[in-house]
Scaffold this motif. Structure first.
Motif, PDB file in Angstrom:
ATOM      1  N   LEU A  48      30.500  52.941  79.005  1.00  0.00           N
ATOM      2  CA  LEU A  48      29.414  53.877  79.085  1.00  0.00           C
ATOM      3  C   LEU A  48      28.564  53.754  80.230  1.00  0.00           C
ATOM      4  O   LEU A  48      28.068  52.486  80.838  1.00  0.00           O
ATOM      5  CB  LEU A  48      28.437  53.361  77.824  1.00  0.00           C
ATOM      6  N   ASP A  49      28.405  54.818  81.014  1.00  0.00           N
ATOM      7  CA  ASP A  49      27.614  54.707  82.282  1.00  0.00           C
ATOM      8  C   ASP A  49      26.390  55.661  82.303  1.00  0.00           C
ATOM      9  O   ASP A  49      26.649  56.813  82.216  1.00  0.00           O
ATOM     10  CB  ASP A  49      28.613  55.228  83.356  1.00  0.00           C
ATOM     11  N   GLN A  50      25.164  54.976  82.347  1.00  0.00           N
ATOM     12  CA  GLN A  50      24.129  55.663  82.324  1.00  0.00           C
ATOM     13  C   GLN A  50      23.224  55.465  83.698  1.00  0.00           C
ATOM     14  O   GLN A  50      23.318  54.403  84.150  1.00  0.00           O
ATOM     15  CB  GLN A  50      23.163  55.427  81.040  1.00  0.00           C
ATOM     16  N   SER A  51      22.889  56.459  84.452  1.00  0.00           N
ATOM     17  CA  SER A  51      22.339  56.145  85.604  1.00  0.00           C
ATOM     18  C   SER A  51      20.934  57.146  85.788  1.00  0.00           C
ATOM     19  O   SER A  51      21.129  58.385  85.006  1.00  0.00           O
ATOM     20  CB  SER A  51      22.984  56.445  86.866  1.00  0.00           C
ATOM     21  N   GLN A  52      19.953  56.774  86.193  1.00  0.00           N
ATOM     22  CA  GLN A  52      18.703  57.647  86.467  1.00  0.00           C
ATOM     23  C   GLN A  52      18.227  57.511  87.802  1.00  0.00           C
ATOM     24  O   GLN A  52      17.967  56.238  88.245  1.00  0.00           O
ATOM     25  CB  GLN A  52      17.914  57.213  85.189  1.00  0.00           C
TER      26      GLN A  52
ATOM     27  N   GLN B 190      18.316  62.968  77.238  1.00  0.00           N
ATOM     28  CA  GLN B 190      19.758  63.271  77.102  1.00  0.00           C
ATOM     29  C   GLN B 190      20.283  62.287  76.062  1.00  0.00           C
ATOM     30  O   GLN B 190      19.887  61.425  76.116  1.00  0.00           O
ATOM     31  CB  GLN B 190      20.521  63.019  78.542  1.00  0.00           C
ATOM     32  N   ARG B 191      20.924  62.922  74.974  1.00  0.00           N
ATOM     33  CA  ARG B 191      21.309  62.206  73.851  1.00  0.00           C
ATOM     34  C   ARG B 191      22.544  62.370  73.565  1.00  0.00           C
ATOM     35  O   ARG B 191      22.988  63.412  73.654  1.00  0.00           O
ATOM     36  CB  ARG B 191      20.434  62.438  72.834  1.00  0.00           C
TER      37      ARG B 191
ATOM     38  N   GLN C 288      17.313  58.502  78.061  1.00  0.00           N
ATOM     39  CA  GLN C 288      18.726  58.872  77.645  1.00  0.00           C
ATOM     40  C   GLN C 288      19.052  57.749  76.583  1.00  0.00           C
ATOM     41  O   GLN C 288      18.503  56.494  76.472  1.00  0.00           O
ATOM     42  CB  GLN C 288      19.679  58.296  78.942  1.00  0.00           C
ATOM     43  N   SER C 289      19.855  58.285  75.745  1.00  0.00           N
ATOM     44  CA  SER C 289      20.098  57.439  74.505  1.00  0.00           C
ATOM     45  C   SER C 289      21.650  57.798  73.997  1.00  0.00           C
ATOM     46  O   SER C 289      22.103  58.962  74.074  1.00  0.00           O
ATOM     47  CB  SER C 289      19.276  57.537  73.484  1.00  0.00           C
TER      48      SER C 289
ATOM     49  N   ARG D  69      29.447  59.301  80.327  1.00  0.00           N
ATOM     50  CA  ARG D  69      28.536  59.192  81.472  1.00  0.00           C
ATOM     51  C   ARG D  69      27.292  59.933  81.373  1.00  0.00           C
ATOM     52  O   ARG D  69      27.472  61.168  80.810  1.00  0.00           O
ATOM     53  CB  ARG D  69      29.455  59.522  82.842  1.00  0.00           C
ATOM     54  N   GLN D  70      26.373  59.587  81.542  1.00  0.00           N
ATOM     55  CA  GLN D  70      24.951  60.417  81.560  1.00  0.00           C
ATOM     56  C   GLN D  70      24.189  60.013  82.910  1.00  0.00           C
ATOM     57  O   GLN D  70      24.208  59.088  83.399  1.00  0.00           O
ATOM     58  CB  GLN D  70      23.897  59.792  80.417  1.00  0.00           C
ATOM     59  N   ARG D  71      23.726  61.249  83.610  1.00  0.00           N
ATOM     60  CA  ARG D  71      23.019  61.122  84.681  1.00  0.00           C
ATOM     61  C   ARG D  71      21.765  62.096  84.786  1.00  0.00           C
ATOM     62  O   ARG D  71      21.994  63.097  84.156  1.00  0.00           O
ATOM     63  CB  ARG D  71      23.953  61.922  85.626  1.00  0.00           C
TER      64      ARG D  71
END
Length: 95
Positions: A84-88, A52-53, A73-74, A64-66
């Motif tokens: 900026l919220d990124q989770s994996q 996901q970019r 993710q970048s 937000r990226q999930r």
């Protein structure tokens, strides 16, 4: 598959030249079948990575990226006014 074929040829040659007993032959065939199954399983797991970019984007609020599973993710060359919220992880909840 080539490993399975090589193992089968080796077992067959050994059976013909060494006069193996039936139980040794059955055990060897079972090992070859299991080995072939493991090889197929391992080759089936060679998947491309998911990604996901966010790039070249201007966000007025929060981004937000999930990502529920493995991958990358970048965020590059972007302006984000909020957080900026990124989770994996499983379910994409950062687990």
């Amino acid at each position: 598959m080539s490993l399975t074929v090589a193992a089968a040829v080796n077992v067959t040659t050994g059976m013909l030249t060494q006069h193996w007993a039936a139980r040794w032959s059955a055990a060897t065939v079972a090992f070859v079948v299991v080995g072939g199954g493991l090889e197929a399983l391992l080759k089936g797991q060679n998947r491309t990575s998911v990604g996901q970019r966010i790039s070249g984007t201007k966000v007025g609020g929060r981004a937000r990226q999930r990502l529920p599973g493995p991958g990358e993710q970048s965020v590059t060359d972007s302006e984000i006014a909020g957080d900026l919220d990124q989770s994996q992880g499983t379910g994409g909840d950062g687990a």
